[in-house]
Design an enzyme around this catalytic site. Structure first.
Site, PDB file in Angstrom:
ATOM      1  N   GLU A 133     -27.808 -29.461 -96.212  1.00 39.54           N
ATOM      2  CA  GLU A 133     -27.930 -30.905 -96.646  1.00 39.54           C
ATOM      3  C   GLU A 133     -26.568 -30.857 -97.312  1.00 39.54           C
ATOM      4  OE1 GLU A 133     -29.060 -33.444 -95.322  1.00 39.54           O
ATOM      5  OE2 GLU A 133     -27.109 -34.405 -96.501  1.00 39.54           O
ATOM      6  N   ARG A 192     -24.598 -36.084-101.880  1.00 38.05           N
ATOM      7  CA  ARG A 192     -23.731 -36.126-102.908  1.00 38.05           C
ATOM      8  C   ARG A 192     -25.156 -37.735-103.604  1.00 38.05           C
ATOM      9  NH1 ARG A 192     -19.057 -38.444-102.275  1.00 38.05           N
ATOM     10  NH2 ARG A 192     -19.758 -39.956-100.602  1.00 38.05           N
ATOM     11  N   GLU A 193     -26.110 -37.190-104.301  1.00 38.10           N
ATOM     12  CA  GLU A 193     -26.536 -38.372-105.454  1.00 38.10           C
ATOM     13  C   GLU A 193     -25.513 -39.734-105.501  1.00 38.10           C
ATOM     14  OE1 GLU A 193     -29.180 -37.260-108.561  1.00 38.10           O
ATOM     15  OE2 GLU A 193     -29.579 -34.648-108.000  1.00 38.10           O
ATOM     16  N   LEU A 231     -10.389 -32.779-108.925  1.00 35.81           N
ATOM     17  CA  LEU A 231      -9.665 -32.531-110.092  1.00 35.81           C
ATOM     18  C   LEU A 231      -9.667 -33.675-110.859  1.00 35.81           C
ATOM     19  CD1 LEU A 231      -7.834 -30.012-109.004  1.00 35.81           C
ATOM     20  CD2 LEU A 231      -5.961 -31.793-109.139  1.00 35.81           C
ATOM     21  N   GLY A 271     -22.461 -31.423-113.949  1.00 35.96           N
ATOM     22  CA  GLY A 271     -23.392 -30.886-114.427  1.00 35.96           C
ATOM     23  C   GLY A 271     -24.122 -31.845-112.732  1.00 35.96           C
ATOM     24  N   CYS A 331     -27.319 -29.654-108.575  1.00 35.22           N
ATOM     25  CA  CYS A 331     -26.763 -28.594-107.703  1.00 35.22           C
ATOM     26  C   CYS A 331     -26.475 -27.562-107.933  1.00 35.22           C
ATOM     27  CB  CYS A 331     -26.637 -29.390-106.438  1.00 35.22           C
ATOM     28  SG  CYS A 331     -27.852 -30.315-105.791  1.00 35.22           S
ATOM     29  N   LYS A 386     -27.323 -24.918-111.492  1.00 39.05           N
ATOM     30  CA  LYS A 386     -27.268 -24.111-110.613  1.00 39.05           C
ATOM     31  C   LYS A 386     -27.746 -22.625-109.414  1.00 39.05           C
ATOM     32  CE  LYS A 386     -31.267 -25.750-107.420  1.00 39.05           C
ATOM     33  NZ  LYS A 386     -30.559 -25.664-106.155  1.00 39.05           N
TER      34      LYS A 386
HETATM   35  C1  UDX Z   1     -23.239 -32.051-105.172  1.00 33.64           C
HETATM   36  C2  UDX Z   1     -21.888 -31.521-104.298  1.00 33.64           C
HETATM   37  O1  UDX Z   1     -20.797 -32.989-104.081  1.00 33.64           O
HETATM   38  C3  UDX Z   1     -22.925 -32.152-102.525  1.00 33.64           C
HETATM   39  O2  UDX Z   1     -22.175 -32.075-101.850  1.00 33.64           O
HETATM   40  C4  UDX Z   1     -24.127 -31.140-102.638  1.00 33.64           C
HETATM   41  O3  UDX Z   1     -24.969 -31.705-101.371  1.00 33.64           O
HETATM   42  C5  UDX Z   1     -24.692 -31.464-104.086  1.00 33.64           C
HETATM   43  O4  UDX Z   1     -24.128 -30.840-105.275  1.00 33.64           O
HETATM   44  P1  UDX Z   1     -23.965 -34.598-105.977  1.00 33.64           P
HETATM   45  O5  UDX Z   1     -24.725 -33.348-107.544  1.00 33.64           O
HETATM   46  O6  UDX Z   1     -24.535 -35.501-106.589  1.00 33.64           O
HETATM   47  O7  UDX Z   1     -23.680 -33.844-105.635  1.00 33.64           O
HETATM   48  O8  UDX Z   1     -22.675 -34.717-107.377  1.00 33.64           O
HETATM   49  P2  UDX Z   1     -20.970 -34.461-107.314  1.00 33.64           P
HETATM   50  O9  UDX Z   1     -20.557 -35.962-106.844  1.00 33.64           O
HETATM   51  O10 UDX Z   1     -20.843 -33.184-106.550  1.00 33.64           O
HETATM   52  O11 UDX Z   1     -20.758 -34.049-108.612  1.00 33.64           O
HETATM   53  C6  UDX Z   1     -20.796 -32.939-109.557  1.00 33.64           C
HETATM   54  C7  UDX Z   1     -20.497 -33.571-111.209  1.00 33.64           C
HETATM   55  O12 UDX Z   1     -19.810 -32.679-111.247  1.00 33.64           O
HETATM   56  C8  UDX Z   1     -20.801 -33.994-112.095  1.00 33.64           C
HETATM   57  O13 UDX Z   1     -21.703 -34.384-112.901  1.00 33.64           O
HETATM   58  C9  UDX Z   1     -19.379 -35.189-111.656  1.00 33.64           C
HETATM   59  O14 UDX Z   1     -20.182 -35.583-112.874  1.00 33.64           O
HETATM   60  C10 UDX Z   1     -18.512 -33.888-111.770  1.00 33.64           C
HETATM   61  N1  UDX Z   1     -17.184 -34.385-111.693  1.00 33.64           N
HETATM   62  C11 UDX Z   1     -16.864 -34.309-109.868  1.00 33.64           C
HETATM   63  C12 UDX Z   1     -16.344 -33.642-111.976  1.00 33.64           C
HETATM   64  O15 UDX Z   1     -16.293 -33.658-114.069  1.00 33.64           O
HETATM   65  N2  UDX Z   1     -15.203 -33.994-112.170  1.00 33.64           N
HETATM   66  C13 UDX Z   1     -14.095 -34.122-110.365  1.00 33.64           C
HETATM   67  O16 UDX Z   1     -13.502 -34.935-110.609  1.00 33.64           O
HETATM   68  C14 UDX Z   1     -15.920 -34.398-109.516  1.00 33.64           C
END
Ligand code: UDX
Length: 471
Positions: free
Chosen positions: A168, A171-172, A270, A277, A280, A283
Site C-alpha cells: 500500500e 500517504r496520510e 525535494l 518522520g 513509515c 522505520k
Molecule cells: C509515506 C509515503 O509517501 C507513502 O507512499 C507510504 O505508503 C507511507 O509513507 P507518509 O508517511 O504519509 O507516506 O508521509 P509523506 O507525505 O511521504 O511524508 C513523509 C515525511 O517527509 C513527512 O515528515 C514530510 O514532512 C517529509 N517531507 C516530505 C519532507 O521533509 N520534504 C519533502 O519534500 C516531502
C-alpha cells in the site's frame, strides 16, 4: 466461495468476494472504508474494542480528511461492519486483507512482526473454506513466503488457503484519494489463482485504468521498501545540500527550485527543512537495512544509514538555530513550538521531527508552548512534560523565539504583524521553509531557516529568496 453482487457505477456487472480487513489503523480503516465505497461488503476487524466501537458508531479514531464522511456513507448503505471476533471474520470473508502494524523492535532496527504473524495464524486456524489472505503491511522481504507456508500448515483447508502481498502506498492526509485513485497496483502472487482473485477485488480500479504490476512475493515486498527508501533518500539529499549551503553561505531553497526544473530530478520530495518522520519512512529504511544485512546485502543499502543520519541532524540543527536566536542559551527561554504532527493534515506523532525538536528544546531548559491544530492530544500522550496550548496565539503570546515545525496552513497564512504584537520578541525559525520570508522581515521579525543565509533585514534578502518550492 460466497459471492455478493457488486454495483459499480450503477451496474451490477460481476460477482464480488466478501472482504475482511484485519487491523483498522490509518491503513486498514481507510482500506476497509474505501473497499465498501467501491461496492464490496466489508467486515473490519481489530483486537482493540474501543476502536471497533468508535468505527461502528461512525467515528474515525484519528484525523484523516474525507474519511469520516466516507465511513458514514458506507455505514448508512449497510456495506460495512466492525468486529473484534476472528471467528466471525473467518466465516465472513473470501478475501482477507491484513493491515496490522509492523513497528520498529525496541533496541533493534528490525521490524516487529508479532502482529502480522498473529493476524495471519489466528485467521488461518479458523478458515474452513477456500480463501485468499492478502498482506498489505510493510514487511521484511521473505515474510510473505514464510507466512504462505505457515498459514497452509495451520489451516484446516491447507493448500486451499492462498496468500498474496499487495503493498500500500497511501500517504496520510491523502489516504482516501490515494486508495481510490492509486498511481499503481502491485500484486505479489505465487499462483494464477491468487492473481485472478486479486483482479476481481481490484476490478473497479483496474477498469478505471490504474496500472498494474504483477510480481512474485519477494519483489512485491521489496517494491514498498524500495519506494520509501527512494523518497527518504530524496529528502535527505536536499537536506544534505542544505548542510553544505549552511557552510558555503548558499541558499538551499533557490538551489532546490533550480534542480526541480530538471525533469529527471523533479521537485517533489525535494523540499528542504526539518526532514521526514511518521510511521513509515524512518522505520522502513531501518528495517530494510536490517533485513538486507541479514541476507548478506547490507553493503548495498548502507547509504540508508547516512540518509537516516542526515535526517536526524536536521533536528539538532533546528535546535541550534533556536538557541542562536535566543542569544546562546535556552535556559528559561520561552519558545512557541508551532506543530507537533510529523506533517500537516495528520494527527500522527510517530517519529515526528516536530515533537522531537520541542522535546530537545525542553531538555535544554526552554519553556516550550506547543500548539498543533490536530495532534496536541497524541503529543501529550507521548511527551506529557511539554506545555500544550489550544491556539496559535496562546503559543506565541510572550514567546522569545517562535519555531515553525509542521507546515499547517493555519501557520503559513498567519499574519506576521499580529503575531509580532503577541510575541515577546520577533524571532522566528522556519524549520519547514513554509513562511513568506519578506512578509516576516517587513513585520520586523528576525528570520532563520536551515540551509539559508542569515537574513536579518529586508535588504539582506538574497536574489531569488522566498521562491516557493514545489512539493
Ligand atoms: C509515506 C509515503 O509517501 C507513502 O507512499 C507510504 O505508503 C507511507 O509513507 P507518509 O508517511 O504519509 O507516506 O508521509 P509523506 O507525505 O511521504 O511524508 C513523509 C515525511 O517527509 C513527512 O515528515 C514530510 O514532512 C517529509 N517531507 C516530505 C519532507 O521533509 N520534504 C519533502 O519534500 C516531502
Amino acid at each position: 466461495m460466497n459471492h455478493t453482487d457488486i454495483t459499480v457505477q450503477g451496474q451490477t456487472d460481476f460477482a464480488a468476494p466478501r472482504i475482511t480487513v484485519i487491523g483498522t489503523g490509518y491503513l486498514g480503516a481507510t482500506h476497509a472504508v474505501c473497499m465498501a465505497a467501491l461496492g464490496f461488503e466489508v467486515l473490519g476487524v481489530d483486537v482493540d474494542p474501543p476502536k471497533v466501537a468508535e468505527l461502528a458508531a461512525g467515528r474515525v479514531p484519528f484525523f484523516e480528511p474525507g474519511l469520516p464522511e466516507k465511513l458514514r456513507e458506507v455505514l448508512d448503505a449497510g456495506r460495512i461492519r466492525f468486529t473484534t471476533d476472528f471467528d466471525e471474520a473467518a466465516a465472513f470473508g473470501d478475501v482477507h486483507f491484513v493491515c496490522v502494524g509492523t513497528p520498529q523492535l525496541p533496541g533493534s532496527h528490525g521490524a516487529d512482526l508479532r502482529y502480522v504473524d498473529s493476524a495471519f495464524t489466528e485467521l488461518a486456524r479458523r478458515i474452513t473454506r477456500p480463501a485468499l489472505l492478502v498482506g498489505k503491511s510493510t514487511v521484511p522481504v521473505g515474510t510473505a513466503a514464510r507466512l504462505r507456508e505457515l498459514v497452509r500448515e495451520v489451516s484446516p483447508v491447507g493448500e486451499e488457503l492462498e496468500l498474496a502481498w499487495n503493498p500500500e502506498f497511501l500517504r496520510e492526509g491523502f489516504a482516501v484519494e490515494d486508495t481510490l485513485h492509486p498511481d499503481r497496483l502491485v500484486f505479489g502472487v505465487a499462483s494464477p489463482r491468487a492473481e485472478r482473485e486479486l483482479q476481481r477485488v481490484f476490478r473497479p480500479l483496474l477498469d478505471a485504468g490504474t496500472p498494474l504490476v504483477v510480481a512474485d512475493l519477494p519483489t512485491a515486498e521489496l517494491v514498498k521498501v524500495a519506494a520509501n527508501s527512494f523518497l527518504a533518500t530524496k529528502i535527505s539529499y536536499i537536506n544534505a545540500m542544505a548542510e553544505v549551503c549552511e557552510v558555503a553561505g548558499a541558499d538551499v531553497d533557490v538551489l532546490s527550485v533550480a534542480l526541480a526544473y530538471d525533469d529527471r530530478i523533479g521537485g517533489r520530495f525535494l523540499r528542504p527543512g526539518l526532514g521526514f518522520g511518521g510511521g513509515c519512512l524512518p522505520k522502513d529504511i531501518r528495517a530494510f537495512q536490517h533485513r538486507a544485512s541479514e541476507l548478506g546485502a547490507g553493503q548495498a543499502v548502507a547509504f540508508l544509514g547516512e540518509v537516516d543520519g542526515i535526517n536526524l541532524r536536521r533536528r539538532s540543527r533546528t535546535v541550534d538555530l533556536v538557541r542562536e536566536l535566543a542569544g546562546g542559551s535556552l535556559e528559561g527561554v520561552r519558545v512557541a513550538a508551532l506543530g507537533a504532527a510529523f506533517k500537516p493534515n495528520s494527527d500522527d506523532v510517530r517519529d515526528a521531527p516536530a515533537l522531537d525538536v520541542a522535546r530537545m528544546l525542553y531538555l535544554e531548559g526552554a519553556t516550550v508552548a506547543v500548539y498543533d491544530p490536530e495532534a496536541n492530544a497524541n503529543a501529550h500522550r507521548v511527551y506529557p512534560d511539554l506545555d500544550y496550548v489550544d491556539s496559535m496565539d496562546a503559543a506565541v503570546a510572550g514567546a522569545e523565539v517562535t519555531v515553525l515545525l509542521t507546515e499547517w496552513d493555519e501557520f503559513r497564512h498567519a499574519d506576521p504583524g499580529v503575531l509580532g504584537r503577541l510575541a515577546a520578541a520577533r524571532r522566528i525559525v522556519d524549520a519547514r521553509h513554509a513562511l513568506d520570508v519578506e512578509a516576516y522581515l517587513e513585520a520586523g521579525w528576525e528570520y532563520r531557516a536551515l540551509g539559508r543565509p542569515m537574513i536579518g533585514a529586508p535588504t539582506a534578502l538574497p536574489q531569488g529568496g522566498g521562491v516557493a518550492i514545489a512539493e
